[in-house]
Design a protein around this motif. Structure first.
Motif, PDB file in Angstrom:
ATOM      1  N   UNK A   9      19.555 -68.329  -3.947  1.00  0.00           N
ATOM      2  CA  UNK A   9      20.856 -68.929  -4.224  1.00  0.00           C
ATOM      3  C   UNK A   9      20.727 -69.733  -5.506  1.00  0.00           C
ATOM      4  N   UNK A  10      21.513 -69.389  -6.510  1.00  0.00           N
ATOM      5  CA  UNK A  10      21.484 -70.097  -7.795  1.00  0.00           C
ATOM      6  C   UNK A  10      22.644 -71.079  -7.834  1.00  0.00           C
ATOM      7  N   UNK A  11      22.307 -72.349  -7.730  1.00  0.00           N
ATOM      8  CA  UNK A  11      23.320 -73.396  -7.685  1.00  0.00           C
ATOM      9  C   UNK A  11      23.170 -74.199  -6.411  1.00  0.00           C
ATOM     10  N   UNK A  12      22.704 -75.450  -6.531  1.00  0.00           N
ATOM     11  CA  UNK A  12      22.363 -76.242  -5.354  1.00  0.00           C
ATOM     12  C   UNK A  12      23.395 -77.334  -5.084  1.00  0.00           C
ATOM     13  N   UNK A  13      24.657 -76.975  -5.173  1.00  0.00           N
ATOM     14  CA  UNK A  13      25.727 -77.896  -4.819  1.00  0.00           C
ATOM     15  C   UNK A  13      26.176 -77.671  -3.388  1.00  0.00           C
ATOM     16  N   UNK A  14      27.384 -78.118  -3.090  1.00  0.00           N
ATOM     17  CA  UNK A  14      27.943 -77.979  -1.744  1.00  0.00           C
ATOM     18  C   UNK A  14      27.935 -76.529  -1.287  1.00  0.00           C
ATOM     19  N   UNK A  15      28.402 -75.626  -2.134  1.00  0.00           N
ATOM     20  CA  UNK A  15      28.530 -74.221  -1.752  1.00  0.00           C
ATOM     21  C   UNK A  15      27.169 -73.590  -1.474  1.00  0.00           C
ATOM     22  N   UNK A  16      26.226 -73.762  -2.389  1.00  0.00           N
ATOM     23  CA  UNK A  16      24.907 -73.175  -2.207  1.00  0.00           C
ATOM     24  C   UNK A  16      24.189 -73.737  -1.001  1.00  0.00           C
ATOM     25  N   UNK A  17      24.293 -75.053  -0.794  1.00  0.00           N
ATOM     26  CA  UNK A  17      23.634 -75.686   0.341  1.00  0.00           C
ATOM     27  C   UNK A  17      24.220 -75.195   1.661  1.00  0.00           C
ATOM     28  N   UNK A  18      25.558 -75.089   1.732  1.00  0.00           N
ATOM     29  CA  UNK A  18      26.193 -74.606   2.962  1.00  0.00           C
ATOM     30  C   UNK A  18      25.804 -73.155   3.245  1.00  0.00           C
ATOM     31  N   UNK A  19      25.667 -72.365   2.183  1.00  0.00           N
ATOM     32  CA  UNK A  19      25.247 -70.973   2.371  1.00  0.00           C
ATOM     33  C   UNK A  19      23.838 -70.912   2.955  1.00  0.00           C
ATOM     34  N   UNK A  20      22.944 -71.737   2.429  1.00  0.00           N
ATOM     35  CA  UNK A  20      21.568 -71.741   2.925  1.00  0.00           C
ATOM     36  C   UNK A  20      21.515 -72.144   4.397  1.00  0.00           C
ATOM     37  N   UNK A  21      22.248 -73.191   4.751  1.00  0.00           N
ATOM     38  CA  UNK A  21      22.274 -73.619   6.153  1.00  0.00           C
ATOM     39  C   UNK A  21      22.886 -72.553   7.055  1.00  0.00           C
ATOM     40  N   UNK A  39      17.744 -82.465 -10.634  1.00  0.00           N
ATOM     41  CA  UNK A  39      16.532 -82.791  -9.887  1.00  0.00           C
ATOM     42  C   UNK A  39      16.865 -83.299  -8.488  1.00  0.00           C
ATOM     43  N   UNK A  40      18.108 -83.710  -8.272  1.00  0.00           N
ATOM     44  CA  UNK A  40      18.500 -84.279  -6.992  1.00  0.00           C
ATOM     45  C   UNK A  40      18.608 -83.204  -5.909  1.00  0.00           C
ATOM     46  N   UNK A  41      18.447 -83.634  -4.661  1.00  0.00           N
ATOM     47  CA  UNK A  41      18.765 -82.767  -3.543  1.00  0.00           C
ATOM     48  C   UNK A  41      20.261 -82.511  -3.520  1.00  0.00           C
ATOM     49  N   UNK A  42      20.719 -81.416  -2.903  1.00  0.00           N
ATOM     50  CA  UNK A  42      22.156 -81.124  -2.853  1.00  0.00           C
ATOM     51  C   UNK A  42      22.948 -82.294  -2.283  1.00  0.00           C
ATOM     52  N   UNK A  43      24.059 -82.635  -2.952  1.00  0.00           N
ATOM     53  CA  UNK A  43      24.876 -83.770  -2.533  1.00  0.00           C
ATOM     54  C   UNK A  43      26.354 -83.425  -2.670  1.00  0.00           C
ATOM     55  N   UNK A  44      27.195 -84.242  -2.028  1.00  0.00           N
ATOM     56  CA  UNK A  44      28.638 -84.017  -2.074  1.00  0.00           C
ATOM     57  C   UNK A  44      29.235 -84.657  -3.321  1.00  0.00           C
ATOM     58  N   UNK A  63      23.953 -86.895   0.655  1.00  0.00           N
ATOM     59  CA  UNK A  63      23.203 -85.639   0.659  1.00  0.00           C
ATOM     60  C   UNK A  63      23.808 -84.615   1.611  1.00  0.00           C
ATOM     61  N   UNK A  64      23.842 -83.375   1.178  1.00  0.00           N
ATOM     62  CA  UNK A  64      24.198 -82.256   2.051  1.00  0.00           C
ATOM     63  C   UNK A  64      22.944 -81.755   2.765  1.00  0.00           C
ATOM     64  N   UNK A  65      21.841 -81.756   2.042  1.00  0.00           N
ATOM     65  CA  UNK A  65      20.539 -81.372   2.587  1.00  0.00           C
ATOM     66  C   UNK A  65      19.523 -82.435   2.199  1.00  0.00           C
ATOM     67  N   UNK A  66      18.744 -82.913   3.147  1.00  0.00           N
ATOM     68  CA  UNK A  66      17.665 -83.826   2.796  1.00  0.00           C
ATOM     69  C   UNK A  66      16.325 -83.129   3.039  1.00  0.00           C
ATOM     70  N   UNK A  67      15.254 -83.821   2.717  1.00  0.00           N
ATOM     71  CA  UNK A  67      13.924 -83.205   2.821  1.00  0.00           C
ATOM     72  C   UNK A  67      13.607 -82.757   4.246  1.00  0.00           C
ATOM     73  N   UNK A 302      33.529 -70.814   1.439  1.00  0.00           N
ATOM     74  CA  UNK A 302      33.000 -69.606   0.819  1.00  0.00           C
ATOM     75  C   UNK A 302      31.483 -69.530   0.951  1.00  0.00           C
ATOM     76  N   UNK A 303      30.803 -70.667   0.912  1.00  0.00           N
ATOM     77  CA  UNK A 303      29.355 -70.650   1.113  1.00  0.00           C
ATOM     78  C   UNK A 303      28.998 -70.123   2.492  1.00  0.00           C
ATOM     79  N   UNK A 304      29.759 -70.555   3.492  1.00  0.00           N
ATOM     80  CA  UNK A 304      29.502 -70.119   4.872  1.00  0.00           C
ATOM     81  C   UNK A 304      29.786 -68.628   5.031  1.00  0.00           C
ATOM     82  N   UNK A 305      30.916 -68.155   4.444  1.00  0.00           N
ATOM     83  CA  UNK A 305      31.241 -66.737   4.548  1.00  0.00           C
ATOM     84  C   UNK A 305      30.251 -65.872   3.779  1.00  0.00           C
ATOM     85  N   UNK A 306      29.857 -66.330   2.582  1.00  0.00           N
ATOM     86  CA  UNK A 306      28.905 -65.553   1.786  1.00  0.00           C
ATOM     87  C   UNK A 306      27.619 -65.317   2.565  1.00  0.00           C
ATOM     88  N   UNK A 307      27.197 -66.313   3.328  1.00  0.00           N
ATOM     89  CA  UNK A 307      25.947 -66.182   4.078  1.00  0.00           C
ATOM     90  C   UNK A 307      25.995 -65.024   5.062  1.00  0.00           C
TER      91      UNK A 307
END
Length: 413
Positions: A9-21, A39-44, A63-67, A302-307
């Protein structure tokens, strides 16, 4: 799946993070790599123009995703990295440091970038807002002894203006159109928001063009077409955003006001999908009209549907567009597309709050927009969203009166 090289997934914002989850939540077992240029973790992002600017507490991104989640879900996050090319024939993503990462499927959630002001001088007093670092830089300028100029009377500009006033700064908003919120917001709602800002001390200058901008170590000067010169300590530019399509275009992927995808979020290249602010898509609720939406809800949906589609489903995106904005003590909410409406019906909710229902030529509800203090409009907007999704043609008299919108929903068989 054609292999086990995994999904990138290229792009670690809300959409990319939701797709990964969502991939992990739906049982995907191969590798997931989430690549972000920050450099930050995905955030809103919604808090950046609001709480991050005006909260007295030490500001930080939500954060949308933390460590802990990344480890628990076996998601590899590569921050501070940018992709330079896609080798579509070899199914590899090339990073700017030369690394080549093989992929089975690729999802582009590259987002959008603020539209730059042409011919503006290079100055630390001219700022844009997109990232947490942008917000923290702007926050240092927002205090009681400062005059904040805001160029652009859209959502971002007005949210920044409201936040700056909450911290005591003097604020002037400059908008070239004849009114604020010209795109996608009904005039009566825009008038309510304009009056709200003026009551709270924001100076609004609409229908004026910027002739020149000068900046030095002491101030920013904005010369306007009506002869005024606004002198501010800082100028925040909020004149729209452009989708980040460079990576896709270089790979030969079709572009049409963003990365062009079909209703399943597939691009023109096999095994590559796109979602969120960066893509345009045909919306089946509106006759296949191609849209590009810059909204938190759209990025999430869209991140959720793309997944699930990356995993082999073939679901169409049909979520009702939804926008919201908090300014001072008021909330503006819109479900659907206002410009699809031909007839407007108003419902007053008390305390100055009201809802506008927008019906097309066939009297189908295609949008609802509302504004009011607190959460006054939230329930009716949510029910309207459900009516829009069900393609309901409600009686006009029921919309205008105080009828319960829930009663207009079709009963389940």
């Amino acid at each position: 799946m054609s292999g086990d090289t995994g999904i990138i997934i290229v792009g670690a914002g809300e959409c990319g993070a939701r797709a990964a989850l969502s991939l992990r939540g739906n049982g995907y077992e191969h590798s997931i790599t989430l690549i972000g240029d920050e450099v930050h973790l995905p955030y809103e992002r919604p808090p950046l123009s609001k709480q991050v600017l005006f909260d007295e507490a030490e500001p930080r991104a939500s954060a949308v995703l933390d460590d802990a989640v990344l480890i628990a879900q076996a998601i590899e996050h590569t921050g501070g990295a940018s992709a330079s090319a896609i080798d579509t024939s070899g199914q590899q993503l090339i990073l700017s440091d030369g690394r080549a990462l093989p992929y089975d499927k690729l999802l582009l959630t590259t987002g959008a970038t603020p539209r730059q002001l042409p011919n503006a001088p290079s100055s630390g007093r001219i700022l844009y807002l997109r990232t947490i670092d942008d917000a923290l830089a702007l926050r240092s300028w927002i205090r009681a002894d400062m005059h904040v100029g805001v160029l652009g009377g859209g959502f971002i500009g007005l949210e920044v203006a409201a936040s700056a006033r909450r911290r005591g700064a003097r604020v002037t908003v400059i908008e070239s159109q004849e009114r604020i919120l010209k795109r996608g917001v009904p005039e009566s709602i825009a008038e309510t928001i304009a009056a709200l800002h003026q009551r709270n001390g924001v100076a609004l200058k609409c229908g004026v063009a910027v002739l020149a901008i000068e900046a030095d170590e002491q101030r920013v000067g904005i010369s306007l077409s009506d002869g005024d010169v606004i002198t501010a300590d800082v100028l925040v530019v909020g004149i729209g955003a452009q989708p980040r399509t460079e990576l896709a275009a270089q790979a030969g992927i079709a572009i049409d006001n963003g990365i062009a995808v079909n209703e399943r979020l597939e691009t023109s290249v096999t095994d590559i999908y796109a979602a969120g602010d960066c893509c345009s898509f045909p919306h089946l609720l509106y006759g296949g009209r191609r849209l590009r939406l810059e909204a938190w809800r759209n990025a999430q949906d869209q991140g959720i549907l793309a997944a699930v589609n990356l995993m082999g489903a073939a679901r169409s995106f049909q979520a009702v567009p939804y926008f919201w904005s908090d300014q001072f003590d008021h909330t503006l909410q819109i479900a659907g597309l206002v410009d699809e409406g031909r007839t407007t019906v108003r419902r007053d909710l008390g305390d100055g709050a009201f809802i506008l229902f927008h019906l097309d030529a066939d009297q189908r509800l295609v949008a609802a927009s509302g504004v009011g203090p607190g959460n006054k409009v939230a329930k009716d907007i949510k029910l309207s969203e459900m009516l829009i999704a069900k393609r309901v043609t409600p009686p006009i008299e029921a919309l205008a009166a105080d009828a319960n919108l829930k009663s207009l929903l079709p009963r389940a068989a």
